[in-house]
Write an enzyme that holds these catalytic residues in place. Structure first.
Site, PDB file in Angstrom:
ATOM      1  N   ARG A 160      32.752  33.543  40.399  1.00  0.00           N
ATOM      2  CA  ARG A 160      32.432  34.933  40.408  1.00  0.00           C
ATOM      3  C   ARG A 160      30.721  35.231  40.989  1.00  0.00           C
ATOM      4  O   ARG A 160      30.264  34.153  41.217  1.00  0.00           O
ATOM      5  CB  ARG A 160      32.091  35.247  38.963  1.00  0.00           C
ATOM      6  N   CYS A 164      38.979  42.252  42.933  1.00  0.00           N
ATOM      7  CA  CYS A 164      37.678  42.036  42.530  1.00  0.00           C
ATOM      8  C   CYS A 164      37.749  41.689  41.086  1.00  0.00           C
ATOM      9  O   CYS A 164      38.168  40.331  40.633  1.00  0.00           O
ATOM     10  CB  CYS A 164      36.797  43.043  43.103  1.00  0.00           C
ATOM     11  N   HIS A 201      37.877  45.115  48.314  1.00  0.00           N
ATOM     12  CA  HIS A 201      37.968  46.565  47.571  1.00  0.00           C
ATOM     13  C   HIS A 201      38.770  47.288  48.684  1.00  0.00           C
ATOM     14  O   HIS A 201      38.190  48.229  49.400  1.00  0.00           O
ATOM     15  CB  HIS A 201      36.982  47.249  47.302  1.00  0.00           C
ATOM     16  N   GLU A 215      40.528  49.801  48.086  1.00  0.00           N
ATOM     17  CA  GLU A 215      40.733  51.143  47.597  1.00  0.00           C
ATOM     18  C   GLU A 215      39.520  52.018  48.091  1.00  0.00           C
ATOM     19  O   GLU A 215      39.504  53.169  47.918  1.00  0.00           O
ATOM     20  CB  GLU A 215      40.847  51.304  46.266  1.00  0.00           C
ATOM     21  N   GLY A 235      35.566  45.995  39.074  1.00  0.00           N
ATOM     22  CA  GLY A 235      34.384  46.486  38.167  1.00  0.00           C
ATOM     23  C   GLY A 235      33.672  45.464  37.531  1.00  0.00           C
ATOM     24  O   GLY A 235      33.291  44.536  38.459  1.00  0.00           O
ATOM     25  N   GLU A 236      33.625  45.191  36.147  1.00  0.00           N
ATOM     26  CA  GLU A 236      32.830  44.291  35.591  1.00  0.00           C
ATOM     27  C   GLU A 236      33.928  43.606  34.942  1.00  0.00           C
ATOM     28  O   GLU A 236      34.285  43.636  33.604  1.00  0.00           O
ATOM     29  CB  GLU A 236      31.485  44.653  35.061  1.00  0.00           C
ATOM     30  N   SER A 237      34.195  42.285  35.236  1.00  0.00           N
ATOM     31  CA  SER A 237      35.416  41.384  34.525  1.00  0.00           C
ATOM     32  C   SER A 237      35.059  41.413  32.902  1.00  0.00           C
ATOM     33  O   SER A 237      35.891  41.360  32.301  1.00  0.00           O
ATOM     34  CB  SER A 237      35.544  40.228  35.197  1.00  0.00           C
ATOM     35  N   ILE A 246      31.864  43.686  47.137  1.00  0.00           N
ATOM     36  CA  ILE A 246      30.956  44.172  46.204  1.00  0.00           C
ATOM     37  C   ILE A 246      30.572  43.147  45.245  1.00  0.00           C
ATOM     38  O   ILE A 246      31.543  42.859  44.434  1.00  0.00           O
ATOM     39  CB  ILE A 246      30.990  45.315  45.599  1.00  0.00           C
ATOM     40  N   ARG A 247      29.658  42.316  45.279  1.00  0.00           N
ATOM     41  CA  ARG A 247      29.431  41.248  44.316  1.00  0.00           C
ATOM     42  C   ARG A 247      30.775  40.511  44.054  1.00  0.00           C
ATOM     43  O   ARG A 247      31.017  40.206  42.839  1.00  0.00           O
ATOM     44  CB  ARG A 247      28.788  41.881  43.089  1.00  0.00           C
TER      45      ARG A 247
HETATM   46  N1  GLN Z   1      30.805  40.939  40.059  1.00  0.00           N
HETATM   47  C1  GLN Z   1      32.056  41.558  39.377  1.00  0.00           C
HETATM   48  C2  GLN Z   1      32.450  40.425  38.224  1.00  0.00           C
HETATM   49  O1  GLN Z   1      32.079  39.361  37.959  1.00  0.00           O
HETATM   50  C3  GLN Z   1      33.307  41.911  40.342  1.00  0.00           C
HETATM   51  C4  GLN Z   1      32.760  42.633  41.035  1.00  0.00           C
HETATM   52  C5  GLN Z   1      33.682  43.831  41.499  1.00  0.00           C
HETATM   53  O2  GLN Z   1      34.540  44.015  41.021  1.00  0.00           O
HETATM   54  N2  GLN Z   1      33.103  44.668  42.623  1.00  0.00           N
HETATM   55  O3  GLN Z   1      33.232  40.819  37.326  1.00  0.00           O
END
Ligand code: GLN
Length: 195
Positions: free
Chosen positions: A111, A84, A174, A176, A52-54, A138-139
């Site tokens: 990151r 992630c 990921h 999952e 997700g987004e840390s 993903i990113r």
């Molecule tokens: N870019 C996200 C972050 O810095 C991590 C990306 C992800 O969990 N798919 O938190």
């Protein structure tokens, strides 16, 4: 001791938690969501920190009062699986961010290491003890270095993408998001060896 039905708490404040729940349930685990402090009253055999987004997850963890209790559980040895953003929350050093979160994993993580253009990609590479597994990035964060005692489980183009340290399994992709249950099964087996 083998636990017949491990009870896994999945952090569910933001990000891709439902996909983890679905896979863990299909592997026979009892799964519940951690959204607020009272969710930690239940017995936990393992913890999943989803992607997700840390930064958002870190803030919510503090706002909800979940941060310290979860940090204590991880430090005390609760088997924990971070993917992630979950890897970012576990790392003890972020090379391009002044924050750290739980800091229980002795590894340096960058990151968004693959830039905007290459933000998402797919690979199939060897995962120690499993074989070739699908890896969706993903990113994604990059594990730039890991301290002694950290086991490297997978690399892509010579870059580390999966590690294990004591009770922690941390992965930059990921697992999952693909119909492949083996990385989650690896985590459940890791749990069964802990008790
Ligand atoms: N870019 C996200 C972050 O810095 C991590 C990306 C992800 O969990 N798919 O938190």
């Amino acid at each position: 001791m083998e636990i017949s039905k491990p009870q896994i708490g999945v952090l569910a404040v933001q990000g891709a938690f439902i996909e983890h729940e679905r896979i863990l349930k299909s592997l026979g685990a009892e799964v519940f969501e951690i959204r607020q402090l009272r969710d930690l009253d239940r017995h936990l055999d393992g913890l999943v920190l989803p992607g997700g987004e840390s930064t958002v997850q870190g803030k919510l963890l503090h706002d909800l009062g979940l941060f310290e209790p979860l940090k204590n559980l991880i430090e005390k040895g609760l088997p924990t699986f971070g993917t992630c953003a979950g890897l970012i929350l576990l790392a003890n050093k972020l090379s391009n961010d002044s924050h750290t979160y739980f800091g229980a994993l002795p590894a340096t993580v960058e990151r968004n290491a693959y830039g905007r253009q290459l933000g998402s990609f797919y690979a199939e590479e060897n995962f120690e003890g499993i074989g070739k597994v699908p890896m969706t990035f993903i990113r994604a964060p990059l594990i730039q270095s890991a301290s002694e005692g950290v086991q490297v489980l997978a690399t892509v183009n010579d870059q580390i993408v999966a590690i294990r340290y004591k009770n922690q399994l941390a992965i930059s992709f990921h697992p999952e998001l693909n119909e492949d249950l083996r990385v989650h099964r690896y985590f459940l087996e890791m749990i069964s060896h802990f008790y």
